[in-house]
Scaffold this motif. Structure first.
Motif, short mmCIF file in Angstrom:
data_model
loop_
_atom_site.label_atom_id
_atom_site.label_comp_id
_atom_site.label_asym_id
_atom_site.label_seq_id
_atom_site.Cartn_x
_atom_site.Cartn_y
_atom_site.Cartn_z
N GLN A 82 -25.99 -91.69 47.54
CA GLN A 82 -26.27 -92.29 48.76
C GLN A 82 -26.37 -93.57 48.66
O GLN A 82 -26.37 -94.66 49.41
CB GLN A 82 -27.68 -91.65 49.20
N ALA A 83 -26.43 -94.23 47.35
CA ALA A 83 -26.66 -95.85 47.18
C ALA A 83 -25.28 -96.32 47.42
O ALA A 83 -24.92 -97.30 47.99
CB ALA A 83 -27.33 -96.09 45.88
N THR A 84 -24.25 -95.50 46.77
CA THR A 84 -22.97 -95.85 46.90
C THR A 84 -22.19 -95.84 48.39
O THR A 84 -21.73 -96.80 48.91
CB THR A 84 -21.85 -95.15 46.15
N ILE A 85 -22.87 -94.90 49.20
CA ILE A 85 -22.54 -94.76 50.58
C ILE A 85 -23.14 -96.04 51.49
O ILE A 85 -22.43 -96.69 52.18
CB ILE A 85 -22.76 -93.41 51.26
N ALA A 86 -24.30 -96.27 51.06
CA ALA A 86 -24.83 -97.37 51.78
C ALA A 86 -24.11 -98.79 51.50
O ALA A 86 -23.95 -99.56 52.50
CB ALA A 86 -26.24 -97.63 51.28
N VAL A 87 -24.00 -99.16 50.08
CA VAL A 87 -23.17 -100.40 49.80
C VAL A 87 -21.84 -100.31 50.64
O VAL A 87 -21.49 -101.21 50.98
CB VAL A 87 -23.24 -100.33 48.19
N GLY A 88 -21.13 -99.16 50.51
CA GLY A 88 -19.73 -99.06 51.01
C GLY A 88 -19.78 -99.28 52.71
O GLY A 88 -18.89 -99.78 53.38
N LEU A 113 -31.56 -92.36 51.54
CA LEU A 113 -31.87 -93.12 50.46
C LEU A 113 -33.09 -92.80 50.00
O LEU A 113 -34.18 -93.51 50.76
CB LEU A 113 -31.47 -94.33 50.80
N PRO A 114 -33.55 -92.29 48.79
CA PRO A 114 -34.99 -92.38 48.48
C PRO A 114 -35.45 -93.42 48.02
O PRO A 114 -34.47 -94.18 47.30
CB PRO A 114 -34.93 -91.16 47.56
N GLU A 115 -36.84 -93.98 48.07
CA GLU A 115 -37.44 -95.18 47.43
C GLU A 115 -36.58 -96.30 47.89
O GLU A 115 -35.95 -97.17 47.04
CB GLU A 115 -37.46 -95.03 45.79
N ALA A 116 -36.15 -96.49 49.30
CA ALA A 116 -35.44 -97.45 49.59
C ALA A 116 -35.81 -98.98 49.49
O ALA A 116 -35.42 -99.97 49.23
CB ALA A 116 -35.03 -97.26 51.09
N ILE A 149 -33.53 -101.27 46.79
CA ILE A 149 -33.78 -102.11 47.96
C ILE A 149 -32.00 -102.74 47.79
O ILE A 149 -31.83 -103.27 48.97
CB ILE A 149 -34.71 -103.04 47.83
N ALA A 150 -31.53 -102.97 46.71
CA ALA A 150 -30.24 -103.53 46.79
C ALA A 150 -29.16 -102.79 47.75
O ALA A 150 -28.21 -103.42 48.19
CB ALA A 150 -29.72 -103.81 45.25
N ALA A 151 -29.45 -101.37 47.55
CA ALA A 151 -28.50 -100.64 48.29
C ALA A 151 -28.22 -101.15 49.84
O ALA A 151 -27.56 -101.13 50.77
CB ALA A 151 -28.68 -99.20 48.15
N PHE A 163 -26.54 -102.58 38.56
CA PHE A 163 -25.67 -101.76 38.18
C PHE A 163 -25.71 -100.50 38.36
O PHE A 163 -24.96 -99.47 38.89
CB PHE A 163 -25.49 -101.89 36.41
N ALA A 164 -27.05 -99.87 38.50
CA ALA A 164 -27.41 -98.66 38.76
C ALA A 164 -27.16 -98.43 40.33
O ALA A 164 -26.61 -97.26 40.60
CB ALA A 164 -28.87 -98.19 38.52
N VAL A 165 -27.37 -99.13 41.17
CA VAL A 165 -27.09 -99.17 42.46
C VAL A 165 -25.80 -98.93 42.90
O VAL A 165 -25.18 -98.29 43.81
CB VAL A 165 -27.70 -100.20 43.42
N LEU A 166 -24.73 -99.95 42.19
CA LEU A 166 -23.49 -99.92 42.38
C LEU A 166 -22.76 -98.65 41.48
O LEU A 166 -21.38 -98.74 41.72
CB LEU A 166 -22.97 -101.21 41.67
N GLY A 167 -23.44 -98.00 40.83
CA GLY A 167 -22.91 -96.77 40.13
C GLY A 167 -22.40 -96.93 38.73
O GLY A 167 -21.39 -96.40 38.18
N LEU A 168 -22.68 -98.42 38.17
CA LEU A 168 -22.23 -98.54 36.88
C LEU A 168 -23.00 -98.44 35.78
O LEU A 168 -22.95 -98.62 34.76
CB LEU A 168 -21.93 -100.50 37.06
N ALA A 169 -24.12 -97.85 36.03
CA ALA A 169 -25.09 -97.46 34.99
C ALA A 169 -25.93 -96.41 35.44
O ALA A 169 -26.12 -96.20 36.79
CB ALA A 169 -25.93 -98.75 34.74
#
Length: 434
Positions: free
Chosen positions: A240-246, A265-268, A273-275, A332-338
């Motif tokens: 869901q974070a990846t969808i939000a950023v995209g 998005l849980p805990e937005a 919040i970066a997403a 990195f976690a929000v962007l799917g890199l970690a």
């Protein structure tokens, strides 16, 4: 007739001080706006029709944090240098206490807080600052400790105990941030990487064991390694974070217009919040966010480079590394890199203890940045020359090593020239005697 004495204007603050203050205040303002945007729908549903619940708490804790930052930026370094042992003991006591039944408050399966209601405190946030302070205190008072692993034993023992207690809550993300910040303090203090290699191997082994003991951590790790396998449970939040950023594109869908924050998005308003920033403000907003953190990191390391004593150098470098590591892990976690770890984005995410403690750390770095300007003002008033800055092997960019190599090379060249002249003189004397 006597002429009135000219009043001396105060020296302007150094560049790094202005950059640090600007980045901190901009991130704080951005955080308040985005917390309101990300949490307004949730507040309306959970708090009797008021959409300002999280914003009001953010403003209150932000005001407290700004007062603490102001004090720390004026007298902070001198105060914490004296209080470091006390802060360390208090943080260890609270880390033990939060794990006791009936003392710690459990939220979402993690027992990380003490207290209840409006007054809740997260001991791991205080422990992060206390461990950096203790490292700077110990390595500045006894620099010879960096030569051997035995000399670092007391510090590594305290760090290891604190990290294990934090991971037990469980809070593996904060444990990783603390480990990185402590490693930076040790490396900048002069510890050689091969000295820390056994410690790194032990930490890696313990991390594997901790992940294996907690199924949800293992699920998050496997969800990160194979994001497409399970998007309904372990990989749901990351997906869901990846969808939000995209969905944000270049300029975003507009402030307050996010769809993901409402129900997907849980805990937005906390660690995700970066997403929301990426969806509502787009790539431009993400570049601004990363640029502000880059400004903060540059100014913090510049302040460490220009600091006038070893304790201040290690303190500024360690706290800057701590904040930057936490920001990088969150982004990195929000962007799917970690893998997702649950650490908040400094200055921006909602969280009372995190916000106040992070602003206090920023105040200490500001105090380190302010001191060269004060020292130059004193030297300009005729009270004597300012003290020569203490040098750190890494923060100074290896200048000491270059000077040593240059001096050694010069002495070798000088010996070669003198040796060649002596040999030529001996040959001339032998020919004249023959």
């Amino acid at each position: 007739m006597s002429t009135p004495a000219k009043t001396r204007k105060p020296a302007p603050p150094p560049l790094e001080y202005s950059l640090l203050l600007t980045a901190t205040l901009c991130l704080l303002a951005m955080g308040a706006v985005m917390v309101f945007s990300a949490s307004s729908a949730r507040s309306l549903l959970n708090n009797g029709g008021s959409g300002f619940y999280y914003l009001e708490r953010t403003v209150i804790f932000g005001a407290i944090g700004l007062v603490v930052m102001r004090f720390a930026s004026i007298r902070g370094v001198a105060a914490v240098r004296v209080m470091t042992p006390l802060l360390l003991l208090v943080s260890l006591f609270l880390l033990f206490a939060v794990l006791l039944p009936g003392v710690g408050t459990t939220v979402n399966g993690a027992q990380r807080w003490v207290g209840g209601g409006f007054v809740q405190f997260q001991p791991s946030e205080l422990a992060k600052i206390a461990l950096v302070l203790y490292g700077a205190y110990l390595l500045s008072a006894e620099p010879k400790r960096v030569r051997t692993l035995a000399g670092l034993g007391p510090y590594l023992l305290v760090v290891g105990l604190s990290v294990l207690l934090i991971a037990k809550e469980p809070d593996l993300g904060t444990a990783l941030v603390v480990s990185f910040a402590v490693s930076c303090v040790l490396f900048l203090g002069g510890v050689k990487p091969r000295t820390l290699a056994p410690v790194g191997a032990v930490i890696a082994f313990i991390a594997v064991v901790m992940i294996a003991m907690h199924p949800y951590k293992e699920a998050r790790l496997t969800g990160f390694l194979h994001p497409g396998n399970d998007t309904s449970v372990a990989g749901f939040q990351a997906k869901q974070a990846t969808i939000a950023v995209g969905s944000g594109g270049l300029t975003g869908v507009g402030l307050g217009e996010s769809v993901q924050k409402a129900s997907y998005l849980p805990e937005a308003h906390t660690d995700m919040i970066a997403a929301v920033i990426g969806e509502e403000l787009g790539l431009v907003g993400m570049f601004v966010l990363v640029g502000l953190f880059g400004m903060f990191g540059y100014a913090g390391l510049r302040a460490a480079h220009r600091a006038r004593d070893r304790f201040s150098k290690l303190l500024a470098a360690g706290l800057t590394s701590l904040i930057m590591a936490q920001a990088a892990l969150n982004l990195f976690a929000v962007l799917g890199l970690a893998p997702l770890t649950g650490v908040p984005l400094p200055f921006v995410s909602y969280g009372g203890t995190s916000l106040v403690i992070t602003l206090a750390a920023a105040g200490l770095i500001l105090n380190v940045a302010r001191r060269p300007a004060q020292a130059s003002a004193r030297s300009g008033s005729g009270r004597g020359k300012a003290a020569r800055p203490a040098r750190l092997r890494v923060v100074e960019g290896g200048s000491n090593n270059r000077r040593k190599r240059s001096a050694n090379g010069t002495s070798r060249d000088s010996r070669r020239r003198h040796g060649g002249a002596r040999r030529a003189g001996d040959r001339r004397r032998r020919r004249a005697s023959g």
